[in-house]
Scaffold this motif. Structure first.
Motif, PDB file in Angstrom:
ATOM      1  N   ARG A  67       0.816  -1.188  -0.018  1.00 30.00           N
ATOM      2  CA  ARG A  67      -0.018   0.119   0.100  1.00 30.00           C
ATOM      3  C   ARG A  67       0.904   1.324   0.263  1.00 30.00           C
ATOM      4  NH1 ARG A  67      -2.465   3.897  -0.943  1.00 30.00           N
ATOM      5  NH2 ARG A  67      -4.241   4.643  -0.099  1.00 30.00           N
ATOM      6  N   GLN A  68       0.715   2.050  -1.147  1.00 31.19           N
ATOM      7  CA  GLN A  68       1.722   2.990  -1.113  1.00 31.19           C
ATOM      8  C   GLN A  68       0.829   4.381  -1.565  1.00 31.19           C
ATOM      9  OE1 GLN A  68       4.640   1.942  -4.193  1.00 31.19           O
ATOM     10  NE2 GLN A  68       5.977   1.356  -2.514  1.00 31.19           N
ATOM     11  N   GLN A  69       1.212   5.539  -1.182  1.00 32.20           N
ATOM     12  CA  GLN A  69       0.587   6.723  -1.620  1.00 32.20           C
ATOM     13  C   GLN A  69       1.748   7.654  -2.293  1.00 32.20           C
ATOM     14  OE1 GLN A  69      -2.491   7.608  -1.270  1.00 32.20           O
ATOM     15  NE2 GLN A  69      -2.090   9.627  -2.262  1.00 32.20           N
ATOM     16  N   ILE A  70       1.402   8.174  -3.498  1.00 31.24           N
ATOM     17  CA  ILE A  70       2.185   9.393  -3.955  1.00 31.24           C
ATOM     18  C   ILE A  70       1.816  10.488  -3.412  1.00 31.24           C
ATOM     19  CG2 ILE A  70       2.766  10.521  -6.046  1.00 31.24           C
ATOM     20  CD1 ILE A  70       2.111   8.266  -7.658  1.00 31.24           C
ATOM     21  N   THR A  71       3.195  11.333  -2.819  1.00 27.69           N
ATOM     22  CA  THR A  71       2.838  12.599  -2.325  1.00 27.69           C
ATOM     23  C   THR A  71       4.098  13.431  -2.284  1.00 27.69           C
ATOM     24  OG1 THR A  71       2.027  13.623   0.027  1.00 27.69           O
ATOM     25  CG2 THR A  71       3.539  11.604   0.000  1.00 27.69           C
ATOM     26  N   ALA A  72       4.282  14.446  -1.649  1.00 27.26           N
ATOM     27  CA  ALA A  72       5.433  15.240  -1.682  1.00 27.26           C
ATOM     28  C   ALA A  72       5.600  15.830  -0.053  1.00 27.26           C
ATOM     29  CB  ALA A  72       5.084  16.472  -2.527  1.00 27.26           C
ATOM     30  N   THR A  73       6.594  15.925   0.177  1.00 25.29           N
ATOM     31  CA  THR A  73       7.160  16.244   1.572  1.00 25.29           C
ATOM     32  C   THR A  73       8.185  17.513   1.392  1.00 25.29           C
ATOM     33  OG1 THR A  73       8.829  14.539   1.569  1.00 25.29           O
ATOM     34  CG2 THR A  73       6.668  14.165   2.487  1.00 25.29           C
ATOM     35  N   GLY A  74       8.540  18.057   2.457  1.00 22.65           N
ATOM     36  CA  GLY A  74       9.544  19.045   2.441  1.00 22.65           C
ATOM     37  C   GLY A  74       8.969  20.337   3.025  1.00 22.65           C
ATOM     38  N   ASP A  75      10.098  21.365   3.155  1.00 25.58           N
ATOM     39  CA  ASP A  75       9.377  22.780   3.621  1.00 25.58           C
ATOM     40  C   ASP A  75       8.562  23.309   2.919  1.00 25.58           C
ATOM     41  OD1 ASP A  75      10.064  24.711   5.591  1.00 25.58           O
ATOM     42  OD2 ASP A  75      10.579  25.935   3.889  1.00 25.58           O
TER      43      ASP A  75
END
Length: 618
Positions: free
Chosen positions: A546-554
């Motif tokens: 189970r994976q989710q495409i997302t974005a992280t960071g400041d």
């Protein structure tokens, strides 16, 4: 076991069973429904082999049109037959075979003359069997070899006076569905009586050797002749009529027989007269005289140059009937592509080369049996695979459609084309937009779950429509909010402008949506939007299942916190100076409302201050 492997295993088992059943039936004799195909393919292989020069062992003395003209009629008078035999006998043949039925009495003088000629010369006479069918088929499944020879209702034998003066054998041949003589039975039976064939009797008389019947062969002295089921000897024709040396019987009546063609040869006397009816279609001649068919079988018995088709050859056919379809179906299941089809074609060509080469070497491997064993399973397996592929394609289309609903359309397309999309984190420039409903927690407690679900559906549809129109990607809905990225799956220079457009359109749509809600609901909620532009880390988060495409960071964190700034300043949108600079401060979207700033503000969880802009609808 995975389903495709199980399906392939079942297909291979059924294919082997089908080939084995055909092979076992083939061991017991020819299979009627493929007999016609085998006849055609055998004729083709004969034609490919071309004409052959027969060994100089047999000479045909033909009762032709000229002979009947000299004799005055046809059938020839018995006295005339006697003259022909006497003329041949004085030249020293090994044996004379008279392929003429002498079952009815003639005039006494002629019969007496013929009887005396038969006693002076080593002659073998022809008898015939009457069978219930025109084609003599071995149908007895008994393991006793002699029980499997062709069984006649009765034998038509020469008159006793002739039979006492000479030996005789049964002259019948076995034809296939095309009428081509394919075998000469070495033995015949009628009731409990076993009779030798005409050809076998002639060779025994010519060589002076006794014949012995063994389980799969006939021995003439020390020479063995391999036979097929039921002691059938396959025929391999040398060419069209006249390939075996043929002399008109009129030359015997005129005393002009060439001695070199008669001495130490087997001489076969038979009819070739027009309208005589004793003709057969062969690969080289549509009307080959029966006397030449018999002469061919006699030559095979002595020279051993006929086709070999015994039980061992039939076992090889069985192996091909099982092996070839297994290989073809296996290749089709392994590589369902152009390469797989080329490999299947290569296997078939190799089999054809082996089959034709063996035939040229005198080994009659069945061609129709492996084809009959291979084509149905291959077609059924191919049709089943097409059906399964169609089902898989339909399922994949449904899954793709579902993925489009669950995942952002642009991201779903990338995942379909590249399963490894974002398997490794990527640093890139992107615009992050967050939207959230103010006061939703308190409202949901008051209106209940059903109304909450209806409210959220309206909110989600609104956000999805506007984000899709602006070219963004919704990476997640978080309860009463949503995270939107501009820069996935690939960043573009217009991402900041598109993000700005999206912010303004979302604000306008949210105001209209809130106005459409009941007053008791609309008065308790609002919305806030935060947007920022900078570097993000795009990746897949989660375990392998189970994976989710997302974005992280400041950049993502700042955009999220800017919603609080917007709410604290009672503005619709809080935009970072970085996004406004990237989109252009004179950007058209923000001209539709009041843009205030720049404002230095603290952001929760972040040291220092950040330059932002506030946007309010007019």
């Amino acid at each position: 076991m995975r389903r495709p492997s199980l399906q392939t295993l079942i297909a291979l088992i059924l294919t082997a069973a089908w080939g084995l059943s055909l092979g076992v039936a083939h061991l017991r004799g020819d299979i009627p429904f493929i007999d016609g195909a085998e006849a055609t393919l055998t004729n083709l292989r004969n034609t490919l082999g071309g004409n052959r020069q027969p060994p100089d062992l047999v000479t045909i003395v033909a009762i032709d049109d000229e002979t009947s003209r000299v004799a005055g009629r046809y059938p020839l008078p018995r006295a005339t037959l006697a003259k022909i035999i006497d003329a041949i006998g004085v030249l020293g043949p090994k044996a004379v075979a008279l392929d003429v039925l002498l079952i009815d009495p003639g005039d006494e003088a002629g019969d007496a003359a013929l009887e005396q000629s038969l006693r002076r010369t080593k002659v073998v006479l022809a008898a015939a069997g009457i069978f219930p069918e025109s084609r003599q088929r071995v149908a007895d499944d008994s393991k006793e070899p002699l029980a499997r020879v062709p069984s006649a209702l009765q034998f038509l034998e020469p008159q006793p006076r002739f039979a006492n003066a000479a030996s005789y054998g049964v002259v019948n041949v076995q034809t296939d569905k095309t009428g081509t003589p394919r075998f000469v039975p070495m033995l015949f039976r009628s009731g409990e009586r076993i009779a030798p064939s005409f050809s076998l009797r002639v060779v025994s008389a010519a060589t002076g050797e006794q014949t012995t019947v063994i389980s799969d062969r006939i021995k003439i002295g020390d020479h063995s002749v391999l036979t097929d089921t039921g002691y059938l000897m396959p025929l391999s024709f040398y060419g069209p009529r006249g390939t075996i040396r043929t002399i008109s019987a009129s030359e015997a009546l005129n005393g002009q027989l060439p001695e070199t063609a008669i001495r130490d040869h087997i001489v076969v006397i038979g009819a070739t007269v027009t309208g005589g009816g004793d003709v057969f279609p062969t690969p080289f001649d549509p009307v080959l005289p029966g006397v030449e068919v018999i002469s061919t079988s006699i030559t095979h018995l002595i020279a051993g140059d006929g086709l070999v088709r015994d039980r061992n050859v039939r076992f090889i056919d069985l192996y091909f009937a099982v092996g070839l379809p297994l290989v073809v179906v296996g290749l089709l299941s392994w590589r369902r592509s152009t390469i797989g089809l080329i490999m299947v074609l290569g296997v078939i060509l190799i089999w054809l080369a082996v089959n034709v080469s063996a035939f040229k070497q005198g080994i009659w491997l069945s061609a129709a049996l492996p084809i009959a064993a291979t084509v149905p399973p291959a077609l059924l397996f191919g049709a089943a695979q097409l059906w399964l592929d169609r089902r898989r394609a339909t399922r994949f289309a449904e899954q793709s459609e579902l993925l489009q609903r669950i995942q952002a359309p642009g991201l779903a397309e990338y995942l379909a084309r590249d399963p490894d999309f974002l398997a490794v984190p990527v640093h890139q420039e992107a615009a992050a937009v967050f939207i959230d409903i103010n006061g939703f927690t308190g409202l949901s407690e008051a209106i209940g779950p059903a109304a909450v679900r209806e409210l959220l559906n309206g909110f989600y549809n609104l956000v999805d429509e506007e984000v899709t129109a602006c070219g963004g990607a919704i990476t997640s809905f978080m309860g009463d909010g949503a995270m939107i990225l501009f820069g996935l799956p690939q960043p573009t220079p217009d991402d900041p402008v598109h993000a700005a457009h999206c912010c303004v359109r979302l604000a306008d749509r949210m105001r209209g949506w809130l106005a459409s809600l009941p007053q008791g609901v609309a008065s308790r909620i609002g919305f806030k939007i935060g947007a920022h532009f900078g570097t993000i880390v795009a990746s897949r988060l989660g375990a392998g299942d189970r994976q989710q495409i997302t974005a992280t960071g400041d950049t993502v964190n700042v955009a999220s916190r800017l919603m609080e700034v917007a709410a604290g300043n009672r503005a619709d949108i809080a935009i970072s100076d970085d996004l406004l600079l990237a989109a252009g401060r004179a950007s058209a979207p923000f001209k539709e409302g009041r843009l205030e700033g720049p404002i230095e503000t603290a952001v929760r969880g972040r040291t220092g201050s950040l330059t932002i802009w506030l946007w309010r609808s007019r």
